[in-house]
Write a protein that holds these residues in place. Structure first.
Motif, PDB file in Angstrom:
ATOM      1  N   GLY A 179     -71.448 -36.514-131.106  1.00 19.60           N
ATOM      2  CA  GLY A 179     -72.220 -36.045-132.243  1.00 19.60           C
ATOM      3  C   GLY A 179     -73.133 -37.103-132.819  1.00 19.60           C
ATOM      4  N   THR A 180     -73.460 -36.931-134.088  1.00 23.04           N
ATOM      5  CA  THR A 180     -74.407 -37.817-134.741  1.00 23.04           C
ATOM      6  C   THR A 180     -73.817 -38.392-136.026  1.00 23.04           C
ATOM      7  N   GLY A 181     -74.548 -39.329-136.613  1.00 24.61           N
ATOM      8  CA  GLY A 181     -74.154 -39.881-137.909  1.00 24.61           C
ATOM      9  C   GLY A 181     -72.803 -40.567-137.881  1.00 24.61           C
ATOM     10  N   ALA A 182     -71.998 -40.274-138.898  1.00 20.48           N
ATOM     11  CA  ALA A 182     -70.701 -40.926-139.058  1.00 20.48           C
ATOM     12  C   ALA A 182     -69.755 -40.623-137.906  1.00 20.48           C
ATOM     13  N   GLN A 183     -69.972 -39.515-137.206  1.00 18.86           N
ATOM     14  CA  GLN A 183     -69.100 -39.162-136.078  1.00 18.86           C
ATOM     15  C   GLN A 183     -69.145 -40.232-134.986  1.00 18.86           C
ATOM     16  N   GLN A 184     -70.314 -40.842-134.811  1.00 22.26           N
ATOM     17  CA  GLN A 184     -70.453 -41.852-133.763  1.00 22.26           C
ATOM     18  C   GLN A 184     -69.624 -43.084-134.087  1.00 22.26           C
ATOM     19  N   ALA A 185     -69.698 -43.524-135.339  1.00 22.07           N
ATOM     20  CA  ALA A 185     -68.916 -44.693-135.748  1.00 22.07           C
ATOM     21  C   ALA A 185     -67.430 -44.406-135.679  1.00 22.07           C
ATOM     22  N   THR A 186     -67.046 -43.206-136.081  1.00 28.07           N
ATOM     23  CA  THR A 186     -65.629 -42.834-136.065  1.00 28.07           C
ATOM     24  C   THR A 186     -65.077 -42.847-134.642  1.00 28.07           C
ATOM     25  N   ALA A 187     -65.865 -42.331-133.697  1.00 25.40           N
ATOM     26  CA  ALA A 187     -65.412 -42.282-132.299  1.00 25.40           C
ATOM     27  C   ALA A 187     -65.145 -43.680-131.764  1.00 25.40           C
ATOM     28  N   LEU A 188     -65.982 -44.635-132.144  1.00 24.29           N
ATOM     29  CA  LEU A 188     -65.800 -46.001-131.663  1.00 24.29           C
ATOM     30  C   LEU A 188     -64.654 -46.691-132.396  1.00 24.29           C
ATOM     31  N   THR A 201     -82.060 -47.047-133.493  1.00 26.96           N
ATOM     32  CA  THR A 201     -81.693 -46.946-134.908  1.00 26.96           C
ATOM     33  C   THR A 201     -80.257 -46.466-135.090  1.00 26.96           C
ATOM     34  N   GLN A 202     -79.751 -45.678-134.138  1.00 24.93           N
ATOM     35  CA  GLN A 202     -78.349 -45.256-134.228  1.00 24.93           C
ATOM     36  C   GLN A 202     -77.418 -46.452-134.089  1.00 24.93           C
ATOM     37  N   PHE A 203     -77.770 -47.384-133.218  1.00 22.87           N
ATOM     38  CA  PHE A 203     -76.963 -48.598-133.101  1.00 22.87           C
ATOM     39  C   PHE A 203     -76.942 -49.368-134.422  1.00 22.87           C
ATOM     40  N   GLN A 204     -78.097 -49.477-135.062  1.00 22.55           N
ATOM     41  CA  GLN A 204     -78.156 -50.232-136.309  1.00 22.55           C
ATOM     42  C   GLN A 204     -77.382 -49.536-137.422  1.00 22.55           C
ATOM     43  N   ILE A 205     -77.402 -48.225-137.443  1.00 22.39           N
ATOM     44  CA  ILE A 205     -76.629 -47.488-138.446  1.00 22.39           C
ATOM     45  C   ILE A 205     -75.140 -47.773-138.266  1.00 22.39           C
ATOM     46  N   MET A 206     -74.687 -47.871-137.009  1.00 20.74           N
ATOM     47  CA  MET A 206     -73.290 -48.223-136.762  1.00 20.74           C
ATOM     48  C   MET A 206     -73.006 -49.644-137.227  1.00 20.74           C
ATOM     49  N   GLU A 207     -73.950 -50.553-136.980  1.00 24.20           N
ATOM     50  CA  GLU A 207     -73.796 -51.933-137.463  1.00 24.20           C
ATOM     51  C   GLU A 207     -73.719 -51.954-138.984  1.00 24.20           C
ATOM     52  N   ALA A 285     -78.454 -48.601-150.089  1.00 23.10           N
ATOM     53  CA  ALA A 285     -79.164 -47.689-149.187  1.00 23.10           C
ATOM     54  C   ALA A 285     -80.465 -48.320-148.718  1.00 23.10           C
ATOM     55  N   ARG A 286     -81.167 -48.949-149.640  1.00 20.06           N
ATOM     56  CA  ARG A 286     -82.442 -49.599-149.298  1.00 20.06           C
ATOM     57  C   ARG A 286     -82.228 -50.740-148.314  1.00 20.06           C
ATOM     58  N   ALA A 287     -81.194 -51.542-148.546  1.00 18.70           N
ATOM     59  CA  ALA A 287     -80.908 -52.661-147.642  1.00 18.70           C
ATOM     60  C   ALA A 287     -80.559 -52.163-146.249  1.00 18.70           C
ATOM     61  N   ASN A 288     -79.717 -51.125-146.172  1.00 16.33           N
ATOM     62  CA  ASN A 288     -79.339 -50.572-144.875  1.00 16.33           C
ATOM     63  C   ASN A 288     -80.547 -50.012-144.136  1.00 16.33           C
ATOM     64  N   ASP A 289     -81.363 -49.254-144.860  1.00 17.98           N
ATOM     65  CA  ASP A 289     -82.525 -48.633-144.215  1.00 17.98           C
ATOM     66  C   ASP A 289     -83.563 -49.667-143.806  1.00 17.98           C
ATOM     67  N   THR A 290     -83.652 -50.751-144.547  1.00 20.35           N
ATOM     68  CA  THR A 290     -84.574 -51.822-144.152  1.00 20.35           C
ATOM     69  C   THR A 290     -84.154 -52.409-142.810  1.00 20.35           C
ATOM     70  N   LYS A 291     -82.855 -52.592-142.606  1.00 24.30           N
ATOM     71  CA  LYS A 291     -82.358 -53.095-141.323  1.00 24.30           C
ATOM     72  C   LYS A 291     -82.659 -52.107-140.195  1.00 24.30           C
ATOM     73  N   VAL A 292     -82.509 -50.817-140.495  1.00 21.88           N
ATOM     74  CA  VAL A 292     -82.811 -49.796-139.487  1.00 21.88           C
ATOM     75  C   VAL A 292     -84.292 -49.855-139.111  1.00 21.88           C
ATOM     76  N   LEU A 293     -85.158 -49.958-140.106  1.00 24.34           N
ATOM     77  CA  LEU A 293     -86.590 -50.023-139.826  1.00 24.34           C
ATOM     78  C   LEU A 293     -86.941 -51.287-139.046  1.00 24.34           C
TER      79      LEU A 293
END
Length: 365
Positions: A179-188, A201-207, A285-293
């Protein structure tokens, strides 16, 4: 330039069937010049997110208006549907990954799409494992489980071809839809999978969620081009100046976002408030999204050693054609020069990049 809806008999049946099964996004009211040339741009995303922030910059900073464009964005679930919408002139331009563009250029398909600018200069897909994993290479994946957003993801195809290139049977690993979003982090975190095949960007969201990851190299696959801005060859011939203006407005947003990603995220939130995660404090949220960008700018931004944005190179796209042939995704010959043109690169970059960078540095961050 007016685009009308028309149907091309040569559109692959698979594209039409897929479109029939999927609800296409609807364009929002245009941004930019109210009386400007109407342009519809498709994006492969379910919602506005940090990876698209440079386009929000072009909205907020008036770069579309400067080019006399009235732009509507349509968010679609997948590159195949994007290609169909552009091919039928329901959309003017799509930021599309290479597979459907190359597939559609086979002589029996004749979808007629052509890149006029890169967008994701490098392959956005990859393969990663937890930082403390014993897996060091593709060979270590035998008997392991690899998670992906869906089993039909291009990320899965990438890994399968990389395994085949390395002499590892595809059946030696198990692919799992996570799946997507939090499901990916949970699976790992739960060790339901040993590795993940996702995009940048999905990798960075997990980070961002606290999971440290390590890249597993996939020779040849990591060298693929990531895709670009595509239109129909007919429309590019008819009005190349229009597409140069579209590319220029997009390029200005990229240059700004690369110079000041924090300010670009602020523009994203202002233009598309739903892009901010309401479950987090605003600054987090801003800090996280800045890393994603910042992660996305690795593939989207002006590349090291280059002065222009949107550069297209025949040898880079040829790797994608060769990859799709090895993967069995195409069975007919595709000429690389028929799926791209670099003729507009100079016009797209005909603006004062230093002035855009200075504007970005003046913006609050």
């Amino acid at each position: 330039m007016k685009f009308t809806t028309r149907r091309r008999a040569a559109i692959p049946a698979a594209l039409i069937a897929l479109t029939a099964l999927t609800a296409c996004g609807q364009p929002v009211p245009g941004v930019g010049a109210p009386d400007g040339d109407k342009v519809v741009i498709t994006l492969s995303a379910k919602t506005w997110n940090a990876g698209l922030a440079s386009l929000a910059v072009s909205e907020r900073r008036g770069y579309f208006a400067d080019e006399n464009l009235n732009v509507s964005f349509v968010l679609l679930d997948g590159a195949t549907i994007q290609a169909q919408q552009v091919a039928t002139d329901n959309a003017t331009v799509g930021a599309i990954t290479p597979e459907p563009v190359i597939f559609g250029d086979q002589p029996s398909k004749r979808l007629g799409l052509r890149y006029f600018s890169s967008f994701y200069r490098k392959n956005i897909y990859g393969l990663r494992v937890p930082a403390n994993s014993p897996i060091k290479s593709l060979a270590d994946l035998r008997g392991k489980r690899i998670g992906a957003a869906s089993l039909g993801s291009a990320a899965v195809t990438n890994v399968k071809v990389a395994l085949r290139d390395a002499g590892i049977p595809e059946k030696a690993v198990n692919f799992v839809a996570i799946g997507t979003g939090a499901q990916q982090a949970t699976a790992l975190k739960n060790r339901d999978v040993d590795a993940v095949a996702l995009f940048d960007t999905q990798f960075q969201i997990m980070e961002n969620s606290g999971i440290r990851l390590r890249r597993i190299a996939m020779p040849k696959i990591d060298e693929l081009a990531g895709g670009g801005l595509a239109a129909t060859s007919a429309n590019l011939r008819k009005d190349p100046a229009l597409f140069a203006r579209i590319g220029r407005a997009v390029a200005k947003g990229v240059v700004f976002a690369q110079a000041n990603p924090k300010a670009a995220i602020d523009d994203l939130y202002a233009a598309h408030p739903d892009a901010r995660n309401p479950a987090l404090p605003p600054q987090k949220a801003r800090a996280n999204d800045t890393k994603v960008l910042q992660t996305r700018m690795y593939t989207l931004g002006v590349q090291p050693g280059e002065r222009q944005w949107g550069i297209l190179k025949a040898d880079e796209l040829q790797r994608n054609i060769d990859y799709m042939t090895r993967a069995g995704l195409i069975t007919e010959k595709v000429a690389v020069n028929s799926v791209f043109t670099s003729e507009l690169t100079g016009q797209i970059n005909d603006f004062d990049a230093a002035a855009i960078q200075a504007e970005a540095k003046r913006a609050a961050s």
